[in-house]
Design a protein around this motif. Sequence first.
Motif, PDB file in Angstrom:
ATOM      1  N   ASP A  76       1.439  12.296  -7.462  1.00 53.64           N
ATOM      2  CA  ASP A  76       1.120  10.753  -8.188  1.00 53.64           C
ATOM      3  C   ASP A  76       2.426  10.467  -8.949  1.00 53.64           C
ATOM      4  O   ASP A  76       2.853   9.334  -9.046  1.00 53.64           O
ATOM      5  CB  ASP A  76       0.066  11.238  -9.090  1.00 53.64           C
ATOM      6  CG  ASP A  76      -1.271  11.182  -8.071  1.00 53.64           C
ATOM      7  OD1 ASP A  76      -1.123  10.713  -7.084  1.00 53.64           O
ATOM      8  OD2 ASP A  76      -2.343  11.322  -8.672  1.00 53.64           O
ATOM      9  N   GLU A  83      -4.430   9.258  -9.451  1.00 57.96           N
ATOM     10  CA  GLU A  83      -5.513   9.779 -10.106  1.00 57.96           C
ATOM     11  C   GLU A  83      -4.933  10.566 -11.449  1.00 57.96           C
ATOM     12  O   GLU A  83      -5.777  10.456 -12.215  1.00 57.96           O
ATOM     13  CB  GLU A  83      -6.465  10.620  -9.512  1.00 57.96           C
ATOM     14  CG  GLU A  83      -6.908  10.187  -8.371  1.00 57.96           C
ATOM     15  CD  GLU A  83      -8.086  10.678  -7.413  1.00 57.96           C
ATOM     16  OE1 GLU A  83      -8.080  11.965  -7.664  1.00 57.96           O
ATOM     17  OE2 GLU A  83      -8.682  10.194  -6.455  1.00 57.96           O
ATOM     18  N   THR A  95      -4.576   2.382  -9.083  1.00 54.88           N
ATOM     19  CA  THR A  95      -5.084   3.639  -9.206  1.00 54.88           C
ATOM     20  C   THR A  95      -5.943   3.721  -7.845  1.00 54.88           C
ATOM     21  O   THR A  95      -6.443   2.750  -7.717  1.00 54.88           O
ATOM     22  CB  THR A  95      -5.479   4.192 -10.303  1.00 54.88           C
ATOM     23  OG1 THR A  95      -6.983   3.611 -10.798  1.00 54.88           O
ATOM     24  CG2 THR A  95      -4.713   4.175 -11.540  1.00 54.88           C
ATOM     25  N   ASN A  96      -6.257   5.026  -7.594  1.00 56.29           N
ATOM     26  CA  ASN A  96      -7.435   5.307  -7.015  1.00 56.29           C
ATOM     27  C   ASN A  96      -8.882   4.996  -7.825  1.00 56.29           C
ATOM     28  O   ASN A  96      -8.751   5.002  -8.935  1.00 56.29           O
ATOM     29  CB  ASN A  96      -7.350   6.936  -6.349  1.00 56.29           C
ATOM     30  CG  ASN A  96      -8.306   7.082  -5.090  1.00 56.29           C
ATOM     31  OD1 ASN A  96      -8.845   6.164  -4.725  1.00 56.29           O
ATOM     32  ND2 ASN A  96      -8.122   8.287  -4.576  1.00 56.29           N
ATOM     33  N   TRP A  97     -10.044   5.128  -6.900  1.00 60.52           N
ATOM     34  CA  TRP A  97     -11.145   5.158  -7.548  1.00 60.52           C
ATOM     35  C   TRP A  97     -11.641   6.428  -8.035  1.00 60.52           C
ATOM     36  O   TRP A  97     -11.738   7.325  -7.055  1.00 60.52           O
ATOM     37  CB  TRP A  97     -12.294   4.353  -6.626  1.00 60.52           C
ATOM     38  CG  TRP A  97     -11.967   3.050  -6.464  1.00 60.52           C
ATOM     39  CD1 TRP A  97     -11.667   2.172  -7.468  1.00 60.52           C
ATOM     40  CD2 TRP A  97     -11.697   2.654  -5.331  1.00 60.52           C
ATOM     41  NE1 TRP A  97     -11.339   0.797  -6.424  1.00 60.52           N
ATOM     42  CE2 TRP A  97     -11.174   1.170  -5.388  1.00 60.52           C
ATOM     43  CE3 TRP A  97     -11.622   3.003  -3.869  1.00 60.52           C
ATOM     44  CZ2 TRP A  97     -10.797   0.527  -4.131  1.00 60.52           C
ATOM     45  CZ3 TRP A  97     -11.295   2.306  -3.045  1.00 60.52           C
ATOM     46  CH2 TRP A  97     -10.737   0.893  -3.024  1.00 60.52           C
ATOM     47  N   THR A 101       0.854  -1.185  -0.061  1.00 61.84           N
ATOM     48  CA  THR A 101      -0.052   0.053   0.230  1.00 61.84           C
ATOM     49  C   THR A 101       0.731   1.365   0.102  1.00 61.84           C
ATOM     50  O   THR A 101       1.815   1.386   0.899  1.00 61.84           O
ATOM     51  CB  THR A 101      -0.812   0.116   1.236  1.00 61.84           C
ATOM     52  OG1 THR A 101      -0.132  -0.306   2.264  1.00 61.84           O
ATOM     53  CG2 THR A 101      -2.093  -1.093   1.027  1.00 61.84           C
ATOM     54  N   TYR A 143      -6.978  -0.260 -13.212  1.00 63.89           N
ATOM     55  CA  TYR A 143      -8.138   0.474 -12.510  1.00 63.89           C
ATOM     56  C   TYR A 143      -9.039  -0.849 -12.023  1.00 63.89           C
ATOM     57  O   TYR A 143      -9.202  -1.830 -12.911  1.00 63.89           O
ATOM     58  CB  TYR A 143      -9.141   1.171 -13.400  1.00 63.89           C
ATOM     59  CG  TYR A 143      -9.987   2.033 -12.779  1.00 63.89           C
ATOM     60  CD1 TYR A 143     -10.001   3.337 -12.097  1.00 63.89           C
ATOM     61  CD2 TYR A 143     -11.446   1.380 -12.636  1.00 63.89           C
ATOM     62  CE1 TYR A 143     -10.648   3.964 -11.433  1.00 63.89           C
ATOM     63  CE2 TYR A 143     -12.261   2.291 -11.683  1.00 63.89           C
ATOM     64  CZ  TYR A 143     -11.990   3.544 -11.344  1.00 63.89           C
ATOM     65  OH  TYR A 143     -12.967   4.171 -10.689  1.00 63.89           O
ATOM     66  N   ARG A 172      -0.304   4.854  -0.368  1.00 70.38           N
ATOM     67  CA  ARG A 172      -1.455   5.741  -0.220  1.00 70.38           C
ATOM     68  C   ARG A 172      -1.405   6.474   1.125  1.00 70.38           C
ATOM     69  O   ARG A 172      -0.872   5.810   2.063  1.00 70.38           O
ATOM     70  CB  ARG A 172      -2.666   4.986  -0.867  1.00 70.38           C
ATOM     71  CG  ARG A 172      -3.003   3.858   0.163  1.00 70.38           C
ATOM     72  CD  ARG A 172      -4.145   3.285  -0.484  1.00 70.38           C
ATOM     73  NE  ARG A 172      -4.523   2.024   0.374  1.00 70.38           N
ATOM     74  CZ  ARG A 172      -5.259   1.037   0.286  1.00 70.38           C
ATOM     75  NH1 ARG A 172      -6.231   1.129  -0.893  1.00 70.38           N
ATOM     76  NH2 ARG A 172      -5.823   0.139   0.931  1.00 70.38           N
ATOM     77  N   THR A 194      -0.456  -0.486  -4.352  1.00 71.74           N
ATOM     78  CA  THR A 194      -1.906  -0.026  -4.426  1.00 71.74           C
ATOM     79  C   THR A 194      -1.794   1.479  -3.947  1.00 71.74           C
ATOM     80  O   THR A 194      -1.190   1.737  -2.951  1.00 71.74           O
ATOM     81  CB  THR A 194      -2.932  -0.931  -3.419  1.00 71.74           C
ATOM     82  OG1 THR A 194      -2.963  -2.095  -4.023  1.00 71.74           O
ATOM     83  CG2 THR A 194      -4.140   0.052  -3.434  1.00 71.74           C
ATOM     84  N   THR A 195      -2.245   2.163  -4.852  1.00 74.66           N
ATOM     85  CA  THR A 195      -1.854   3.858  -4.648  1.00 74.66           C
ATOM     86  C   THR A 195      -3.376   4.382  -4.545  1.00 74.66           C
ATOM     87  O   THR A 195      -4.447   3.919  -4.833  1.00 74.66           O
ATOM     88  CB  THR A 195      -1.081   4.131  -5.896  1.00 74.66           C
ATOM     89  OG1 THR A 195      -1.913   4.313  -7.025  1.00 74.66           O
ATOM     90  CG2 THR A 195       0.220   3.314  -6.031  1.00 74.66           C
ATOM     91  N   SER A 196      -2.916   5.575  -4.479  1.00 75.97           N
ATOM     92  CA  SER A 196      -4.204   6.873  -4.633  1.00 75.97           C
ATOM     93  C   SER A 196      -3.941   7.617  -5.981  1.00 75.97           C
ATOM     94  O   SER A 196      -4.466   8.661  -6.111  1.00 75.97           O
ATOM     95  CB  SER A 196      -4.272   7.607  -3.206  1.00 75.97           C
ATOM     96  OG  SER A 196      -2.729   8.520  -3.251  1.00 75.97           O
TER      97      SER A 196
END
Length: 313
Positions: free
Chosen positions: A113, A106, A130-132, A68, A168, A70, A102-104
Motif C-alpha cells: 500500500d 487499506e 481505497t479498498n472497502w 485501476t 473512501y 489493484r 482506484t486501489t486496494s
Amino acid sequence: MPRRDFVKLTTLSAASIPILGFTNPVKAAVQSEDKLSINIFSKHLQFLDYNETGAMAKEMGFDGVDLTVRPGGHVIPEQVKQDLPAAINAIRQAGSKCNMITTSIESVDNPLDVDILNSASQMGIKFYRTNWFKYTTDENMKASLLKYQEEIKKLGDLNKKLELVGCYQNHAGTHVGASFWEVKKLLETVDPDYFGTQYDIRHAMVEGGYSWENGLKLLHPNIKVIVLKDYKWGRVNGKWEAINVPIGEGMVDFDGYFKLLKSYKLNPPVSLHLEYDLGGAEKGNTEISVDKKVVFDAMKKDLKTLQNLWNNA
C-alpha cells in the motif's frame, strides 16, 4: 476604501500571485459549473494496453483516466514501482491525463500500500480511492469503525507528506460505509484536506431511498471525487435486485443531484462507471465477447448524456 471592496481587491490580488510548490489538490479540483470533468474508469478498458487506454479516453472526449491499481487491475500492486510510471507516461503520451487511481489500499502498515502511495505521489497523481473495509464477527460494529477510523487517520497523515488526497467510497451492501453515518464516522479524525469521500450517487440512492438528500447534506463537505452510474430495481431469478443500466435510463435522480451539487458549489472530478452488460468490459475482463466499438459507443453515449444532464440542471 470601503472594507468590502478592500477585501475583494486583496483577495483578487492574492489569487493572481503564482503559488510555488504543492497546490492543495482539494482546492485545485474546483471546476467551473459549465462542464463536468469526467474520467473514464479504466476497469472497463482493461482489454486495452496503457497507450490504447489513453488514446481512446482522449478520442472519446474524456478529461482523463481513473486508473485501476489493484489486484486484477491495469496495474497490480506487486509491480507498481515499475508499471505505474509506465502506465501514466503512456496515457499522457497518448494525449490524455491520469490524476486519479482506484486501489486496494487499506493500511500504512502494508508495504505494498505504501509503495502504491509513493509511486502515485512521484507520478503527480492527486486522488486515490481505497479498498472497502469489512465488518468481522469477532468485534462489534462500533469497535470496527473506530479501528478503521484510525487507519484512515494514519493514511491521511501519510497523504499530507506525499501531497495526495485519499477517498473512501460509499457502497451499497454490508461493507463498512454503506450508510452515510458510517462514512462520516470514518472521517471524523483525519485531516479533511487529505482524506475525504468518493461519493457514489448510485449506491447512495440504492441504500438511501428517499433519504439520500440527507446523506448528501451530511457528506458534501467531505466530497473530493464523485462516481456516476445508474440503476433500476428489477427481478432477477425471482429476487429483487439493483440492476445497472446506462446513464439516464434508471432511477438515479441526476437532475436533483446535480442541482444540489451546484447549490453546494461542488463540481469535483468524476469517475464514470459502466457496470451494465458490455461483454465483460463491465467486469474488468481483459478479453471481451463484444466488438470494442460497442464498449466505446456506450462510453461516449453516457458521457454525452451526463454533460447534457449537468448543463440542464
